[in-house]
Design a protein around this motif. Structure first.
Motif, mmCIF file in Angstrom:
data_model
loop_
_atom_site.group_PDB
_atom_site.id
_atom_site.type_symbol
_atom_site.label_atom_id
_atom_site.label_comp_id
_atom_site.label_asym_id
_atom_site.label_seq_id
_atom_site.Cartn_x
_atom_site.Cartn_y
_atom_site.Cartn_z
ATOM 1 N N GLU A 165 67.170 61.563 36.272
ATOM 2 C CA GLU A 165 68.299 62.129 36.917
ATOM 3 C C GLU A 165 68.613 61.037 38.007
ATOM 4 O O GLU A 165 68.123 60.909 38.936
ATOM 5 C CB GLU A 165 68.215 63.488 37.652
ATOM 6 N N ASN A 167 70.783 59.732 40.896
ATOM 7 C CA ASN A 167 71.412 60.347 42.513
ATOM 8 C C ASN A 167 72.854 60.325 42.521
ATOM 9 O O ASN A 167 73.642 59.157 42.874
ATOM 10 C CB ASN A 167 70.823 59.598 43.824
ATOM 11 N N THR A 169 74.852 63.104 43.600
ATOM 12 C CA THR A 169 75.123 64.189 44.469
ATOM 13 C C THR A 169 76.312 64.193 45.218
ATOM 14 O O THR A 169 76.966 64.980 45.793
ATOM 15 C CB THR A 169 73.869 64.579 45.339
ATOM 16 N N CYS A 178 78.708 60.120 35.108
ATOM 17 C CA CYS A 178 77.335 59.929 34.485
ATOM 18 C C CYS A 178 77.076 58.780 33.585
ATOM 19 O O CYS A 178 76.040 58.064 33.750
ATOM 20 C CB CYS A 178 77.173 61.517 33.555
ATOM 21 N N THR A 191 74.206 68.573 31.797
ATOM 22 C CA THR A 191 73.912 70.261 31.636
ATOM 23 C C THR A 191 74.063 70.777 33.165
ATOM 24 O O THR A 191 74.227 70.336 34.207
ATOM 25 C CB THR A 191 72.379 70.140 31.359
ATOM 26 N N LYS A 192 74.171 72.118 32.757
ATOM 27 C CA LYS A 192 74.655 73.104 33.787
ATOM 28 C C LYS A 192 75.906 72.914 34.507
ATOM 29 O O LYS A 192 76.082 73.268 35.808
ATOM 30 C CB LYS A 192 73.264 73.057 34.951
ATOM 31 N N GLN A 194 76.882 70.130 35.989
ATOM 32 C CA GLN A 194 76.948 69.260 37.112
ATOM 33 C C GLN A 194 75.740 68.300 37.183
ATOM 34 O O GLN A 194 75.601 67.460 37.805
ATOM 35 C CB GLN A 194 76.787 70.144 38.429
ATOM 36 N N ASP A 195 74.721 68.583 36.135
ATOM 37 C CA ASP A 195 73.555 67.600 36.073
ATOM 38 C C ASP A 195 73.639 66.554 35.118
ATOM 39 O O ASP A 195 73.987 66.785 33.933
ATOM 40 C CB ASP A 195 72.102 68.580 36.013
ATOM 41 N N CYS A 196 73.372 65.404 35.716
ATOM 42 C CA CYS A 196 73.497 64.136 34.853
ATOM 43 C C CYS A 196 71.997 63.803 34.392
ATOM 44 O O CYS A 196 71.394 63.484 35.416
ATOM 45 C CB CYS A 196 74.177 63.055 35.327
ATOM 46 N N ILE A 197 71.674 63.251 33.231
ATOM 47 C CA ILE A 197 70.143 62.821 32.865
ATOM 48 C C ILE A 197 70.549 61.634 31.958
ATOM 49 O O ILE A 197 71.222 61.687 31.045
ATOM 50 C CB ILE A 197 69.674 63.986 32.081
ATOM 51 N N CYS A 215 82.912 70.474 33.204
ATOM 52 C CA CYS A 215 82.299 69.542 34.394
ATOM 53 C C CYS A 215 82.658 70.084 35.660
ATOM 54 O O CYS A 215 83.947 70.179 36.005
ATOM 55 C CB CYS A 215 82.512 68.055 34.062
ATOM 56 N N CYS A 223 80.056 69.960 30.276
ATOM 57 C CA CYS A 223 78.788 69.188 30.975
ATOM 58 C C CYS A 223 77.909 70.360 30.387
ATOM 59 O O CYS A 223 77.143 70.970 31.272
ATOM 60 C CB CYS A 223 79.084 69.172 32.214
#
Length: 430
Positions: A165, A167, A169, A178, A191-192, A194-197, A215, A223
Motif C-alpha cells: 500500500e 502512502n 493519504t 493509484c 478497495t473500500k 479509498q485504498d490503493c494496493i 472512488c 474503487c
C-alpha cells in the motif's frame, strides 16, 4: 348549368384536398411520434471521452435535426443502453450509471431531450425520439482500458500476495492517483473506496468479488467494495510505453493518452507491432478530445493519418489489412505547457479473414489493392489534418441501414414528399 358545374367541381376539389391533408397530417404526426435515426452520439463532460451525459443528434428530416440529452424514463432507459453507448466509443461497457442528474435547459446549443431504443445493423446503436421536457438525465462512465476484474479482498485473504500500500493519504484516491503511486508495479488494485494496493503477481481470479463503491476522489470511478478489489493492468493506464506492443489476433490492444483517465500529461510515441502468418482484418477506432494546438498521428505502411483539434471519432477498417508484418506508430504532440482538455483512447484489433490464408511459416509483405470498406485509403493519398471528424462505426460491420427506408412508425421522406406535392397540386387546381 354552368354555375352548378363549377360549384360541383369546386366542392369535389375541396373534398379531395381535405382528404390529402388529413392523410398527410396522419403520416406526419406518426413520423414525428416515431423513433428516428441519429447522426451523432457523444458523452458531454470534462474530459468527455469516457464519461458524461449522453447526447445525440436526431435526424427528424433533411432540414430538421435536434441536438438532445438522452432522458431517463421508466419505459426506454436501461443499463443496456449505457453499455451500448460505451461500446460505441470503444470500451467494454459501462462502469458507473447515475440516473439523477438535472438536465440542462434548452438553449441555442441544446434543442431538448431524447428517449432511445437499441437497434441493430446501423451506424449507431440507438434510434431516438425527440422530447421537449425531461426530469432526469443519466451520467455514465465507461470501463477503463486495463481493467482485469473484481475479486475478493479481505485482511485474512488479500488478492495480491505481495501487495504493497503506497502512502497516498494526502490525496483523494482514484484510478489515476493509484496508477501514479504504483509506477513501478505491473498491477494495481483499489478497495473500500479509498485504498490503493500495488502488486506484481495476480492472485486467485476465480474468487469473484463485489465492487460497488465509488472512488473517494471521483465517484464516477469504481474503487472496489467492502470486501472486493478492482484490479487493473497498470501498463495500460496512461503510461507512455516506447517499446513495441504486439497486436495479437482476437485480443484488442489499447493506447490511452498520457495521464489517462485524466487530461493528457506530456507528449508520447507508441508502437504497435503486427506479425501474423495470414492476412487479417484490421480495425482501429480512435475517440479523442484534442485542442487546436495538438496533433495525434497514426502511421503505418498502409495509412498516414493526422488529427487536429476537436471532438473526433475516427475509424480505420481494412478487410483485409494487406501486410502480415508491420508497425503502426502513434504519436501525440502538444504545444502548451499543460494541455487544456485532451483525452483519447485508441483501440486496435485483428480479426481472422477466412478468404485469405498462407502456408505455415511463410511470411509475405506483397501488397495488393485493399478491399473497399469504411475508412479505406490507398497509399500515396496526401496526409490531411482532420479536425472534429466523425466517421463510421467500429464494432458494426453489417450493411448500413438506409435512413430513408421505413422504420416502425417512420414514414419514408420520399412518400411525404409525394404527398406534399399532391397537396400543392390540388391547391393550384382549386
Amino acid at each position: 348549368m354552368f354555375y352548378q358545374r363549377i360549384v360541383g367541381g369546386h366542392r369535389g376539389g375541396i373534398c379531395h384536398l381535405m382528404s390529402l391533408i388529413l392523410l398527410l397530417t396522419c403520416l406526419t404526426s406518426s413520423s414525428s411520434a416515431a423513433f428516428s435515426a441519429i447522426s451523432s452520439l457523444s458523452l458531454e463532460d470534462f474530459p468527455g471521452v469516457w464519461r458524461g451525459i449522453p447526447e445525440v443528434t436526431i435526424e427528424l428530416s433533411d432540414l430538421d435535426r435536434k441536438f438532445c440529452q438522452i432522458c431517463v424514463d421508466d419505459t426506454y432507459w436501461n443499463s443496456d443502453i449505457a453499455d451500448d453507448i460505451c461500446k460505441y466509443h470503444g470500451f467494454e461497457g459501462s462502469m458507473v450509471i447515475k440516473e439523477d442528474t438535472t438536465p440542462s435547459e434548452p438553449d441555442f446549443l441544446l434543442d431538448g431531450y431524447a428517449v432511445c431504443n437499441r437497434i441493430e445493423n446501423s451506424n449507431f446503436p440507438l434510434e431516438c425520439e425527440f422530447r421537449e421536457s425531461c426530469d432526469r438525465v443519466p451520467t455514465i462512465s465507461c470501463i477503463i482500458p486495463g481493467y482485469i476484474g473484481c475479486y475478493t479482498e479481505t485482511a485474512s485473504n488479500p488478492f495480491f500476495s505481495d501487495g504493497v500500500e503506497p502512502n497516498i493519504t494526502a490525496q483523494s484516491p482514484d484510478i489515476r492517483i493509484c496508477t501514479l503511486a504504483c509506477a513501478t508495479s505491473p498491477y494495481l488494485g483499489l478497495t473500500k473506496g479509498q485504498d490503493c494496493i500495488c502488486g506484481s503477481t495476480l492472485g486467485d481470479r476465480s474468487l469473484v468479488g463485489d465492487c460497488d463503491l465509488g472512488c473517494q476522489g471521483d465517484d464516477l470511478q469504481i474503487c472496489g467494495g467492502s470486501a472486493g478489489i478492482s484490479v487493473y493492468n497498470a501498463n495500460l493506464l496512461g503510461r507512455c510505453k516506447s517499446e513495441p506492443r504486439d497486436l495479437i489476433p482476437d485480443e484488442p490492444l489499447f493506447i490511452t493518452s498520457p495521464g489517462f483517465p485524466d487530461i493528457a500529461a506530456g507528449s508520447c510515441t507508441w508502437s504497435v507491432s503486427i506479425n501474423v502468418q495470414a492476412l487479417h482484418n484490421l480495425h482501429v477506432l480512435m475517440i479523442a478530445v484534442l485542442n487546436s494546438n495538438e496533433r495525434l498521428t497514426m502511421k503505418s505502411q498502409d495509412f498516414n493519418e493526422v488529427y487536429g483539434g476537436g471532438n473526433i471519432r475516427a475509424n480505420i477498417f481494412r478487410a483485409p489489412y494487406n501486410y502480415q508484418q508491420d508497425t503502426i506508430t502513434v504519436t501525440y504532440n502538444h504545444y502548451l505547457v499543460i494541455p487544456q482538455s485532451t483525452n483519447f483512447i485508441i483501440r486496435f484489433s485483428l480479426e481472422a479473414n477466412p478468404t485469405y490464408t498462407s502456408a505455415p511459416g511463410k511470411l509475405t509483405t506483397t501488397r495488393s489493392a485493399p478491399a473497399s470498406g469504411p475508412g479505406t485509403r490507398t497509399t500515396g493519398e496526401p496526409t490531411t489534418i482532420k479536425s472534429g471528424e466523425t466517421r463510421g462505426p467500429y464494432e458494426r460491420t453489417e450493411p448500413t441501414v438506409d435512413l430513408t427506408t421505413s422504420r416502425a412508425g417512420h414514414t419514408p421522406k420520399s412518400v411525404l414528399g409525394i404527398l406534399i406535392g399532391m397537396v400543392v397540386a390540388s391547391l393550384v387546381s382549386v
